[in-house]
Design an enzyme around this catalytic site. Sequence first.
Site, PDB file in Angstrom:
ATOM      1  N   GLY A 132       6.940  26.129  38.584  1.00 30.20           N
ATOM      2  CA  GLY A 132       6.379  27.451  38.311  1.00 30.20           C
ATOM      3  C   GLY A 132       6.719  28.427  39.416  1.00 30.20           C
ATOM      4  N   GLY A 165       3.299  29.687  42.699  1.00 25.44           N
ATOM      5  CA  GLY A 165       4.527  28.933  42.943  1.00 25.44           C
ATOM      6  C   GLY A 165       5.375  29.578  44.025  1.00 25.44           C
ATOM      7  N   PHE A 168     -15.195  46.230  42.044  1.00 29.65           N
ATOM      8  CA  PHE A 168     -14.862  45.325  40.945  1.00 29.65           C
ATOM      9  C   PHE A 168     -16.116  44.543  40.581  1.00 29.65           C
ATOM     10  CE2 PHE A 168     -11.194  43.693  38.665  1.00 29.65           C
ATOM     11  CZ  PHE A 168     -10.269  44.689  38.897  1.00 29.65           C
ATOM     12  N   GLN A 214     -12.676  32.096  30.609  1.00 30.30           N
ATOM     13  CA  GLN A 214     -13.221  33.442  30.766  1.00 30.30           C
ATOM     14  C   GLN A 214     -12.754  34.375  29.653  1.00 30.30           C
ATOM     15  OE1 GLN A 214     -12.037  36.256  34.188  1.00 30.30           O
ATOM     16  NE2 GLN A 214     -14.182  35.752  34.524  1.00 30.30           N
ATOM     17  N   HIS A 268     -12.548  38.147  28.955  1.00 25.04           N
ATOM     18  CA  HIS A 268     -12.620  39.419  29.680  1.00 25.04           C
ATOM     19  C   HIS A 268     -13.159  40.469  28.720  1.00 25.04           C
ATOM     20  CE1 HIS A 268     -11.398  43.013  31.827  1.00 25.04           C
ATOM     21  NE2 HIS A 268     -10.997  42.300  32.844  1.00 25.04           N
ATOM     22  N   LEU A 272      -4.881  43.485  28.059  1.00 23.85           N
ATOM     23  CA  LEU A 272      -5.973  43.736  28.994  1.00 23.85           C
ATOM     24  C   LEU A 272      -6.030  45.183  29.468  1.00 23.85           C
ATOM     25  CD1 LEU A 272      -8.094  41.897  30.452  1.00 23.85           C
ATOM     26  CD2 LEU A 272      -6.774  42.418  32.488  1.00 23.85           C
ATOM     27  N   GLU A 282     -10.666  45.691  34.643  1.00 23.27           N
ATOM     28  CA  GLU A 282     -12.018  45.997  35.075  1.00 23.27           C
ATOM     29  C   GLU A 282     -12.013  47.143  36.094  1.00 23.27           C
ATOM     30  OE1 GLU A 282     -14.396  42.394  35.520  1.00 23.27           O
ATOM     31  OE2 GLU A 282     -14.645  43.050  37.589  1.00 23.27           O
ATOM     32  N   ARG A 327     -18.214  39.105  34.284  1.00 21.42           N
ATOM     33  CA  ARG A 327     -17.520  39.252  33.001  1.00 21.42           C
ATOM     34  C   ARG A 327     -18.206  38.554  31.842  1.00 21.42           C
ATOM     35  NH1 ARG A 327     -11.306  38.857  35.276  1.00 21.42           N
ATOM     36  NH2 ARG A 327     -11.420  40.919  36.214  1.00 21.42           N
ATOM     37  N   HIS A 351      -8.977  35.155  28.542  1.00 19.29           N
ATOM     38  CA  HIS A 351      -8.288  35.677  29.714  1.00 19.29           C
ATOM     39  C   HIS A 351      -7.896  34.630  30.739  1.00 19.29           C
ATOM     40  CE1 HIS A 351      -7.176  38.747  32.527  1.00 19.29           C
ATOM     41  NE2 HIS A 351      -8.109  38.431  33.397  1.00 19.29           N
ATOM     42  N   ARG A 400     -14.975  33.138  36.810  1.00 18.35           N
ATOM     43  CA  ARG A 400     -14.246  33.695  37.947  1.00 18.35           C
ATOM     44  C   ARG A 400     -14.569  35.173  38.112  1.00 18.35           C
ATOM     45  NH1 ARG A 400      -9.645  36.779  38.354  1.00 18.35           N
ATOM     46  NH2 ARG A 400      -8.966  36.503  36.192  1.00 18.35           N
ATOM     47  N   SER A 450      -8.533  35.736  41.457  1.00 15.69           N
ATOM     48  CA  SER A 450      -7.425  34.840  41.105  1.00 15.69           C
ATOM     49  C   SER A 450      -6.161  35.209  41.857  1.00 15.69           C
ATOM     50  CB  SER A 450      -7.152  34.864  39.606  1.00 15.69           C
ATOM     51  OG  SER A 450      -6.001  34.111  39.361  1.00 15.69           O
TER      52      SER A 450
HETATM   53  C1  LIG Z   1      -3.458  40.775  32.019  1.00 16.17           C
HETATM   54  C2  LIG Z   1      -4.018  40.062  33.199  1.00 16.17           C
HETATM   55  C3  LIG Z   1      -4.556  40.777  34.256  1.00 16.17           C
HETATM   56  C4  LIG Z   1      -5.074  40.130  35.363  1.00 16.17           C
HETATM   57  N1  LIG Z   1      -5.571  40.866  36.407  1.00 16.17           N
HETATM   58  C5  LIG Z   1      -6.023  40.229  37.516  1.00 16.17           C
HETATM   59  C6  LIG Z   1      -6.474  40.957  38.647  1.00 16.17           C
HETATM   60  O1  LIG Z   1      -6.468  42.190  38.662  1.00 16.17           O
HETATM   61  N2  LIG Z   1      -6.920  40.282  39.720  1.00 16.17           N
HETATM   62  C7  LIG Z   1      -6.923  38.921  39.758  1.00 16.17           C
HETATM   63  O2  LIG Z   1      -7.300  38.366  40.762  1.00 16.17           O
HETATM   64  N3  LIG Z   1      -6.480  38.197  38.705  1.00 16.17           N
HETATM   65  C8  LIG Z   1      -6.031  38.816  37.597  1.00 16.17           C
HETATM   66  N4  LIG Z   1      -5.581  38.082  36.529  1.00 16.17           N
HETATM   67  C9  LIG Z   1      -5.458  36.626  36.656  1.00 16.17           C
HETATM   68  C10 LIG Z   1      -4.224  36.268  37.471  1.00 16.17           C
HETATM   69  O3  LIG Z   1      -3.240  37.243  37.292  1.00 16.17           O
HETATM   70  C11 LIG Z   1      -3.622  34.939  37.069  1.00 16.17           C
HETATM   71  O4  LIG Z   1      -4.621  33.980  37.000  1.00 16.17           O
HETATM   72  C12 LIG Z   1      -2.608  34.497  38.100  1.00 16.17           C
HETATM   73  O5  LIG Z   1      -1.655  35.502  38.286  1.00 16.17           O
HETATM   74  C13 LIG Z   1      -1.949  33.200  37.731  1.00 16.17           C
HETATM   75  O6  LIG Z   1      -0.889  32.957  38.616  1.00 16.17           O
HETATM   76  P1  LIG Z   1      -0.103  31.585  38.612  1.00 16.17           P
HETATM   77  O7  LIG Z   1       0.912  31.688  39.672  1.00 16.17           O
HETATM   78  O8  LIG Z   1      -1.064  30.485  38.648  1.00 16.17           O
HETATM   79  O9  LIG Z   1       0.585  31.526  37.166  1.00 16.17           O
HETATM   80  P2  LIG Z   1       1.657  32.481  36.448  1.00 16.17           P
HETATM   81  O10 LIG Z   1       1.901  33.742  37.153  1.00 16.17           O
HETATM   82  O11 LIG Z   1       1.264  32.536  35.031  1.00 16.17           O
HETATM   83  O12 LIG Z   1       2.998  31.677  36.593  1.00 16.17           O
HETATM   84  C14 LIG Z   1       3.233  30.486  35.900  1.00 16.17           C
HETATM   85  C15 LIG Z   1       4.627  30.037  36.227  1.00 16.17           C
HETATM   86  O13 LIG Z   1       4.802  28.723  35.753  1.00 16.17           O
HETATM   87  C16 LIG Z   1       6.016  28.619  35.070  1.00 16.17           C
HETATM   88  N5  LIG Z   1       5.869  27.548  34.088  1.00 16.17           N
HETATM   89  C17 LIG Z   1       4.936  27.416  33.121  1.00 16.17           C
HETATM   90  N6  LIG Z   1       5.156  26.286  32.419  1.00 16.17           N
HETATM   91  C18 LIG Z   1       6.235  25.693  32.974  1.00 16.17           C
HETATM   92  C19 LIG Z   1       6.961  24.512  32.691  1.00 16.17           C
HETATM   93  N7  LIG Z   1       6.636  23.698  31.693  1.00 16.17           N
HETATM   94  N8  LIG Z   1       8.033  24.228  33.455  1.00 16.17           N
HETATM   95  C20 LIG Z   1       8.426  25.055  34.463  1.00 16.17           C
HETATM   96  N9  LIG Z   1       7.774  26.186  34.755  1.00 16.17           N
HETATM   97  C21 LIG Z   1       6.689  26.485  34.023  1.00 16.17           C
HETATM   98  C22 LIG Z   1       6.289  29.981  34.511  1.00 16.17           C
HETATM   99  O14 LIG Z   1       7.673  30.171  34.347  1.00 16.17           O
HETATM  100  C23 LIG Z   1       5.726  30.872  35.611  1.00 16.17           C
HETATM  101  O15 LIG Z   1       6.721  31.106  36.575  1.00 16.17           O
HETATM  102  C24 LIG Z   1      -5.072  38.726  35.405  1.00 16.17           C
HETATM  103  C25 LIG Z   1      -4.543  37.998  34.351  1.00 16.17           C
HETATM  104  C26 LIG Z   1      -4.036  38.648  33.239  1.00 16.17           C
HETATM  105  C27 LIG Z   1      -3.521  37.854  32.100  1.00 16.17           C
END
Ligand SMILES: Cc1cc2nc3c(=O)[nH]c(=O)nc-3n(C[C@H](O)[C@H](O)[C@H](O)COP(=O)(O)OP(=O)(O)OC[C@H]3O[C@@H](n4cnc5c(N)ncnc54)[C@H](O)[C@@H]3O)c2cc1C
Lengths: 585, 259
Positions: A12, A17, A116, A240, A242, A252, A255, A286, A353, A394, A399
């Site tokens: 990821g 990641g 927030f 969650q 939202h 989305l 907030e 939320r 969400h 959360r 996050s």
């Molecule tokens: C619209 C929206 C707004 C948000 N706003 C906020 C905010 O303002 N503040 C806050 O704190 N949080 C917010 N969140 C939550 C937060 O953004 C996410 O929880 C966080 O960014 C997740 O990051 P991550 O690195 O865990 O996953 P992601 O950014 O989702 O990355 C996942 C990665 O895994 C890879 N991957 C997935 N499956 C596989 C596989 N099988 N093999 C190889 N690679 C794979 C993908 O390619 C990607 O690169 C928001 C979420 C959303 C949806």
Amino acid sequence: MQIHKYDTVIVGAGGAGMRAAIEATKRSRTAVLTKLYPTRSHTGAAQGGMAAALANVEEDNWEWHTFDTIKGGDYLVDQDAAEILAKEAIDAVLDLEKMGLPFNRTPEGRIDQRRFGGHTRNHGEAAVRRACYAADRTGHMILQTLYQNCVKEGVEFFNEFYVLDQLLTEVDGVKRSAGVVAYELATGEIHVFQAKAVIYASGGTGKFFKVTSNAHTLTGDGQAAVYRRGLPLEDMEFFQFHPTGIWRMGILLTEGARGEGGILRNKDGERFMEKYAPVMKDLASRDVVSRAIYTEIREGRGCGPEGDHVYLDLTHLPPEQLDAKLPDITEFARTYLGIEPYTDPIPIQPTAHYAMGGIPTNVQGEVLADNTTVVPGLYAAGEVACVSVHGANRLGTNSLLDINVFGRRSGIAAAEYAHAHDFVPLPDNPAELVVSQVERLRESTGTERVADLRRELQECMDANVMVFRTEQTIKTAVEKIGELRERYRNVSVQDKGRRFNTDLLEAVELGNLLDLAEVMAVSALARKESRGGHYREDYPNRDDVNFMRHTMAYREVDEATGAESIRLDYKPVVQTRYQPMERKY
Amino acid sequence: MSTPTLQGHGHSSALDAAEAGAAHLITVTLRVRRFNPEVSADAEWVDYRIPIDPKERVLDALHKVKWEIDGTLTFRRSCAHGVCGSDAMRINGRNRLACKTLIKDINPEKPITIEPIKGLTVLKDLVVDMDPFFQAYRDVMPFLITKGNEPTRERLQSAEDRARFDDTTKCILCAACTSSCPVYWNDGQYFGPAAIVNAHRFIFDSRDEGGEQRLEILNDKDGVWRCRTTFNCTDACPRGIEVTKAIAEVKRALITRRY
Ligand SMILES: Cc1cc2nc3c(=O)[nH]c(=O)nc-3n(C[C@H](O)[C@H](O)[C@H](O)COP(=O)(O)OP(=O)(O)OC[C@H]3O[C@@H](n4cnc5c(N)ncnc54)[C@H](O)[C@@H]3O)c2cc1C
Ligand code: SF4
Ligand code: FES
């Protein structure tokens, strides 16, 4: 089949990641496998902000932040982890600034902060400005900044590689991580990555709901890969919803819009949150706001001809403020609804969400095989993981913080582990499971279609395990998911080719969603209480006597019959200084 | 239909339209440029007729084809709301994001043509090889370069200095601009607008001290001077970035060495 060898493999390239990769690449030979190009990851969709008690604009400290996180999570948070999150938040934000992140600034040139939901001064007295932000594109800026720094550090990416299996090898009676198996989208080739340490950072699983803020690609692949290998998933019933998704679409609206002064109104124009949360009002946590919205709708005060949504009203805010602080979400309203947020309220409804649950880890990001034993060489961070800093709900902005704090921690821990240890031998025939799965799908002549099963799953989840749940609705979901899993055996794909076969991968992803939906529903059925995001109408109160504990779900396979089942176990919550109290906003 | 109004606000007709009940479906024709070298060396146009709500996205239309008619149709997508940059394609001859283009906004009476973006090798259907695009991006050193010791707290930056490069921070690397540029189509060496946009983002960041190095890279024969100011890129950008203006500012910085 190709075999690769790396010290550290990261699955990821979202925020978690890439934050891990920046650390791991400096310390060990690292490969990042990602199913999307890094900058396509859903971290880029995050809008509102990242929490840290910088105290740049008003008095604040990390202890208040710790308390808010624990209270926001309805006391299911592991308090040692929450303390680390809040303490390390400050450096996490400063690190990003030093890497180049263009935060909004105060008149003095410092990082600006805004309000927030659930973030308060002095244990709930009033809202505090704790969210560091870059307009309503904070996630975009984090993702870009981290990618830029990965380019700078020369991080090695394998783009459009789908990790489909986790390899475990038993050595000296202990199951250890040996590597992963990936499917290359461009060619259809299978790759085995042998690695001393593996970090899952593969994000959430929101696509088992229909109305969701999550990307099409958030299908819980990482959770499913380890779960299928017998490792537990923690607190999967906690999801969650939202409060403010664009009506029907789920896109989305941050907030931060309410942080800037936006107000929720019902069809009578009433600011209904005053009834449900007299102090924090629209900025209550939320789960509280989402339930309030559905209560309004159920009691006939919803808006529109079908009375199935409410309004987010920004019309009293000056257009300059909307342009400067909320440019993207106001554009979403214009693009997708054709309305002008300067003058019209925006129709919204709660949207699925964020997965609070996931792969259980300790505070170093080490994955747990049970309540206490770690799986040597296996790590997880970000939305895929459950540390647990979010507990039952959360807080907004926690996050983006989580992915940076625990992304960094797991990157360092994994690389150091890789230094100190040797490769674990690969199992015989390491690609076997993936090869058979892919070939079965490619060759199947079954009559079921992926799109039909996925739609039925999503509709079932929205109807039965969303904001309000009961024994009855959850049982309906469990039954339906069981039926869909049965029908999934008979699924086939039209594209039989090797190149860019997204038809095939959607089928694989659906299999993951089905497995995880079942875990969620079964975990929810057993939790006969209401806490945070898990609300049972038949058990409307929190029950600390019986349920102040994390759910641990294991996949069991009957050796004789091959029948699969889910075994639930429970893990104590780590409590340090905060005694559970009733949650009021 | 009359919904009680908000205090102090009337209901606009746009809001009424947005909230209108059941969808009314129309039938549209998608004319898609298909290519799969596993099947044939030649690309061909294929028509699909589908019922759809005009308020839906072109991406929804493509999904309908893929999920209900022909699973082999291949395209990239993820976020579905214009923030990840996966699904830039040529829609009725113009580069757009499929997820940010509504059916009703592109004349559904006539067939809607959908082709891959130009200037990058087509790998299958709407999927192109993005590696050269990302290579050009990496070549401009797209990261903050600073000298001396790191401060303990954040670097200070005034709101005005922050505003100076705000526009170019919005880039989602979708390649809509670069693949609409006639110079890029004809000259495989040109960095293309997206890379210059991302160089601009750092050149005009008051915290950055790598300006000279970056400008030298862009001063190269394949750098900014290739730009012929056709404005295609600005028209194509789904993030509303003033791409041509950013390129002009980089050119000016190269002459004046002030930024
Ligand atoms: C619209 C929206 C707004 C948000 N706003 C906020 C905010 O303002 N503040 C806050 O704190 N949080 C917010 N969140 C939550 C937060 O953004 C996410 O929880 C966080 O960014 C997740 O990051 P991550 O690195 O865990 O996953 P992601 O950014 O989702 O990355 C996942 C990665 O895994 C890879 N991957 C997935 N499956 C596989 C596989 N099988 N093999 C190889 N690679 C794979 C993908 O390619 C990607 O690169 C928001 C979420 C959303 C949806
Ligand atoms: S400048 Fe605009 S069109 Fe070009 S890559 Fe960036 S977002 Fe896409
Ligand atoms: S799918 Fe993300 S920009 Fe269109």
